[in-house]
Design a protein around this motif. Sequence first.
Motif, PDB file in Angstrom:
ATOM      1  N   GLY A  10       0.819  -1.200   0.000  1.00 59.62           N
ATOM      2  CA  GLY A  10       0.000   0.000   0.000  1.00 59.62           C
ATOM      3  C   GLY A  10       0.853   1.250   0.000  1.00 59.62           C
ATOM      4  N   PRO A  11       0.206   2.383  -0.105  1.00 58.51           N
ATOM      5  CA  PRO A  11       0.955   3.647  -0.155  1.00 58.51           C
ATOM      6  C   PRO A  11       1.721   3.906   1.137  1.00 58.51           C
ATOM      7  CG  PRO A  11      -1.409   4.006  -0.505  1.00 58.51           C
ATOM      8  CD  PRO A  11      -1.221   2.569  -0.182  1.00 58.51           C
ATOM      9  N   ARG A  12       2.978   4.212   0.992  1.00 59.81           N
ATOM     10  CA  ARG A  12       3.839   4.501   2.133  1.00 59.81           C
ATOM     11  C   ARG A  12       4.840   5.567   1.715  1.00 59.81           C
ATOM     12  NH1 ARG A  12       0.546   1.446   4.015  1.00 59.81           N
ATOM     13  NH2 ARG A  12       0.882  -0.476   5.125  1.00 59.81           N
ATOM     14  N   PHE A  13       5.337   6.323   2.671  1.00 61.01           N
ATOM     15  CA  PHE A  13       6.401   7.287   2.401  1.00 61.01           C
ATOM     16  C   PHE A  13       7.369   7.286   3.574  1.00 61.01           C
ATOM     17  CE2 PHE A  13       8.225  11.620   2.529  1.00 61.01           C
ATOM     18  CZ  PHE A  13       8.930  11.548   1.337  1.00 61.01           C
ATOM     19  N   ALA A  14       8.628   6.984   3.293  1.00 60.87           N
ATOM     20  CA  ALA A  14       9.662   6.965   4.323  1.00 60.87           C
ATOM     21  C   ALA A  14      10.759   7.935   3.889  1.00 60.87           C
ATOM     22  CB  ALA A  14      10.231   5.564   4.482  1.00 60.87           C
ATOM     23  N   MET A  15      11.065   8.888   4.762  1.00 57.30           N
ATOM     24  CA  MET A  15      12.052   9.905   4.427  1.00 57.30           C
ATOM     25  C   MET A  15      13.054  10.061   5.558  1.00 57.30           C
ATOM     26  SD  MET A  15      11.571  13.928   3.420  1.00 57.30           S
ATOM     27  CE  MET A  15      11.100  14.507   5.034  1.00 57.30           C
ATOM     28  N   ILE A  16      14.319  10.181   5.172  1.00 57.74           N
ATOM     29  CA  ILE A  16      15.388  10.467   6.118  1.00 57.74           C
ATOM     30  C   ILE A  16      15.825  11.898   5.862  1.00 57.74           C
ATOM     31  CG2 ILE A  16      17.753   9.943   6.790  1.00 57.74           C
ATOM     32  CD1 ILE A  16      17.212   7.058   5.782  1.00 57.74           C
ATOM     33  N   VAL A  17      15.786  12.729   6.892  1.00 55.44           N
ATOM     34  CA  VAL A  17      16.285  14.097   6.784  1.00 55.44           C
ATOM     35  C   VAL A  17      17.733  14.062   7.263  1.00 55.44           C
ATOM     36  CG1 VAL A  17      16.002  16.490   7.506  1.00 55.44           C
ATOM     37  CG2 VAL A  17      13.993  15.049   7.165  1.00 55.44           C
ATOM     38  N   HIS A  18      18.639  14.160   6.304  1.00 55.19           N
ATOM     39  CA  HIS A  18      20.074  14.053   6.585  1.00 55.19           C
ATOM     40  C   HIS A  18      20.616  15.446   6.899  1.00 55.19           C
ATOM     41  CE1 HIS A  18      24.186  12.344   5.124  1.00 55.19           C
ATOM     42  NE2 HIS A  18      24.210  12.716   6.379  1.00 55.19           N
ATOM     43  N   HIS A  19      20.905  15.685   8.150  1.00 53.81           N
ATOM     44  CA  HIS A  19      21.387  16.999   8.610  1.00 53.81           C
ATOM     45  C   HIS A  19      22.877  17.135   8.319  1.00 53.81           C
ATOM     46  CE1 HIS A  19      17.794  18.264  10.915  1.00 53.81           C
ATOM     47  NE2 HIS A  19      17.553  16.973  10.825  1.00 53.81           N
ATOM     48  N   THR A  20      23.204  17.773   7.201  1.00 54.36           N
ATOM     49  CA  THR A  20      24.593  17.923   6.782  1.00 54.36           C
ATOM     50  C   THR A  20      25.103  19.343   6.949  1.00 54.36           C
ATOM     51  OG1 THR A  20      23.793  18.285   4.552  1.00 54.36           O
ATOM     52  CG2 THR A  20      24.508  16.050   5.106  1.00 54.36           C
ATOM     53  N   ASP A  21      24.258  20.252   7.351  1.00 53.95           N
ATOM     54  CA  ASP A  21      24.646  21.655   7.474  1.00 53.95           C
ATOM     55  C   ASP A  21      24.837  22.007   8.947  1.00 53.95           C
ATOM     56  OD1 ASP A  21      25.153  24.300   7.078  1.00 53.95           O
ATOM     57  OD2 ASP A  21      23.270  24.759   6.076  1.00 53.95           O
ATOM     58  N   ALA A  22      26.088  22.080   9.374  1.00 53.77           N
ATOM     59  CA  ALA A  22      26.389  22.325  10.777  1.00 53.77           C
ATOM     60  C   ALA A  22      26.231  23.785  11.178  1.00 53.77           C
ATOM     61  CB  ALA A  22      27.801  21.864  11.094  1.00 53.77           C
TER      62      ALA A  22
END
Length: 67
Positions: A10-22
């Motif tokens: 079924g419909p799913r959304f998985a997102m990783i917010v990669h914090h690369t800006d210090a």
Amino acid sequence: MLQWTTFNDGPRFAMIVHHTDAEPEFAYDREVPVGKLDKASDEAPSRGWTVVDIKSDWQTVYPVAKP
């Protein structure tokens, strides 16, 4: 949580917010004392997880109004 979210059909959304800006925040990646992003980074492509890079992608996701 990403595994659980994308486990069933079924419909799913998985997102990783990669914090690369210090500059405005704390950057985290593979070699930091807390908040390591190693296993998820390795598995993201094969599992269909979207990775959004704060430093290079965030303006596209949430543009800042310029004066």
